[in-house]
Design an enzyme around this catalytic site. Structure first.
Site, PDB file in Angstrom:
ATOM      1  CD  GLU A 216       4.049  -3.304  -3.469  1.00  7.08           C
ATOM      2  OE1 GLU A 216       3.367  -4.106  -3.752  1.00  7.08           O
ATOM      3  OE2 GLU A 216       3.780  -2.026  -3.328  1.00  7.08           O
ATOM      4  N   GLY A 293      -2.133   1.207  -4.722  1.00  2.94           N
ATOM      5  CA  GLY A 293      -2.963   2.100  -3.924  1.00  2.94           C
ATOM      6  C   GLY A 293      -2.369   2.803  -2.725  1.00  2.94           C
TER       7      GLY A 293
HETATM    8  O1  OSB Z   1       3.025   0.060  -0.161  1.00  4.16           O
HETATM    9  O2  OSB Z   1       1.448  -0.336  -1.437  1.00  4.16           O
HETATM   10  C1  OSB Z   1       1.932   0.190  -0.405  1.00  4.16           C
HETATM   11  C2  OSB Z   1      -1.169   1.517   1.562  1.00  4.16           C
HETATM   12  C3  OSB Z   1      -0.576   2.784   1.902  1.00  4.16           C
HETATM   13  C4  OSB Z   1       0.639   2.832   1.742  1.00  4.16           C
HETATM   14  C5  OSB Z   1       1.410   2.133   1.119  1.00  4.16           C
HETATM   15  C6  OSB Z   1       0.962   1.005   0.725  1.00  4.16           C
HETATM   16  C7  OSB Z   1      -0.187   0.656   0.829  1.00  4.16           C
HETATM   17  C8  OSB Z   1      -1.057  -0.449   0.603  1.00  4.16           C
HETATM   18  C9  OSB Z   1      -2.426  -0.722   0.269  1.00  4.16           C
HETATM   19  O3  OSB Z   1      -0.286  -1.672   0.400  1.00  4.16           O
HETATM   20  C10 OSB Z   1      -2.936  -0.460  -0.946  1.00  4.16           C
HETATM   21  C11 OSB Z   1      -4.496  -0.257  -0.906  1.00  4.16           C
HETATM   22  O4  OSB Z   1      -5.338  -0.985  -0.658  1.00  4.16           O
HETATM   23  O5  OSB Z   1      -4.938   1.238  -1.350  1.00  4.16           O
HETATM   24 MG    MG Z   2       3.959  -0.974  -1.598  1.00  4.55          MG
END
Ligand code: OSB
Ligand code: MG
Length: 387
Positions: A216, A293
């Site tokens: 990602e 999220g």
């Molecule tokens: O990049 O998906 C992301 C959390 C905060 C900011 C960015 C991200 C994330 C997570 C956690 O990967 C996703 C979650 O568990 O809510």
């Molecule tokens: Mg992400």
């Protein structure tokens, strides 16, 4: 409907464990909870911005400022017949998608409640998809051994897919250790949160041997072109997160071959309307999406679960149980993980949950009520600034 009042509540929730990403380490979750009030009905949503502009340029302060000065002055006094009417009124405002989403999503909840229907139905979700397969997002750990322990704990809880945060210098060692510990069958993916450059392609190509589901957002937060170049030399599919803020971004990314998957977060894309459009653009291109999220409280989690009922959400999302992050969520009861690694879309009207009054009173550090005021002038210097 005409909005009669907006309430902004800033809440701070301690995290059960520090969460480390390529940006740094978080110890607590803070967010704006937005309540839209009209006709005796309340609609709820939350902002996904952080204190610092590290994931994107928005912050708690910019969200607060944009809502007060640029978004609400375009809504006061207008009759909204559908949640989509928000778009036309607010479209002159550039950027600020997290601020827009916080209001827009609360409006969707309001409209669903006013029509006595669950939000997923208003969004056009699939009635058969009332349980959503979910994985868990694991922060950067102190060592590969600790990562393995943390991963084992989440797998024992029932999560079916692991997402591991990586950054240059913390990628091959933890991921290869995890893959050899778990064997080939456990779905593992990585999230780089924009921490690599195209010149780091070698260390990303090395990960191809680990058969990750996807990586990602490896490259810059606003990049599409370099991701397309990287996609041509990487076997692992690229999923974009930060770089997709609109259906226009999605069209460009797909046209250039920058990604094979999209992480949809309504909270970073201006809300459910744009999230639906990104979903549709991806679906037409045969590109699966899944719901990401931002460590939301139960309010944002509920919104994400309703959105995940749309048909092209084909891979497990990041909407883990409340207990993944919080000893005590803002909603009561919190979200639980089902034994089969799914979360259940809340039944009931709207998002199906509301903030718990006692917990709100305990966790809130700021409260403001906004009532109809002057409309936006629409001219670049025409509106008094409210701090
Ligand atoms: O990049 O998906 C992301 C959390 C905060 C900011 C960015 C991200 C994330 C997570 C956690 O990967 C996703 C979650 O568990 O809510
Ligand atoms: Mg992400």
């Amino acid at each position: 409907m005409q909005i009669e009042r907006i309430e902004l509540d800033f809440v701070e929730l301690p995290l059960k464990a520090p969460f480390q990403t390529s940006f740094g380490t978080e110890l607590q979750k803070s967010t704006w909870i937005v309540t839209v009030l009209a006709d005796g009905i309340r609609g709820y949503a939350e902002s996904v911005a952080d204190s610092e502009p590290l994931y994107s340029e928005e912050t708690h302060a910019s969200v607060f400022f944009a809502i007060k000065n640029h978004i609400l002055p375009r809504l006061w006094g207008h009759d909204l017949g559908t949640p989509q009417d928000f778009q036309a009124l607010v479209s002159p405002v550039r950027g600020n998608p997290m601020a827009k989403a916080a209001i827009e999503m609360a409006l969707w909840d309001w409209f669903a409640r006013s029509r006595n229907m669950p939000l997923w139905q208003l969004l056009g979700g699939d009635p058969q998809k009332q349980v959503i397969p979910v994985g868990v997002s694991i922060g950067i750990q102190e060592s590969p051994d600790i990562l393995v322990q943390v991963a084992d704990k989440f797998l024992a809880e029932g999560y079916r897919r692991l997402k591991v945060k990586i950054k240059p210098g913390s990628d091959w060692l933890p991921l290869s250790r995890l893959r050899s510990h778990l064997g080939p069958d456990v779905p593992i993916m990585a999230d780089a949160n924009a921490s690599y450059r195209l010149s780091d392609a070698g260390s990303l190509q090395q990960l191809d041997t680990l058969h990750l589901m996807m990586i990602e957002q490896p490259l810059a937060h606003d990049d599409i072109v370099d991701h397309a170049a990287l996609a041509r030399i990487l076997a692992t599919p690229i999923c974009l997160d930060e770089a997709i803020r609109s259906d226009r971004d999605a069209r460009k990314a797909l046209a250039l071959g920058a990604c094979r998957l999209i992480n949809i977060k309504p909270g970073r894309m201006g809300g459910h309307f744009t999230a639906q459009r990104v979903h549709d653009v991806a679906q037409q291109a045969n590109i699966p999406v899944w719901c990401g999220g931002m460590e939301e409280t139960g309010i944002g989690r509920a919104h994400n679960l309703h959105m995940s009922t749309l048909p092209n959400f084909l891979l497990p999302g990041d909407t883990s149980a409340s207990s993944r992050y919080f000893a005590e969520d803002l909603i009561d009861p919190p979200f639980f993980l089902n034994p089969d690694g799914t979360l259940t879309v809340p039944a009931g009207i709207g998002i199906g949950v509301v903030p718990d009054v006692k917990r709100m009173a305990k966790l809130r550090t700021y409260h403001e009520e906004l009532t109809p005021g002057p409309a936006a002038s629409g001219s670049p210097s025409g509106h008094p600034v409210t701090f």
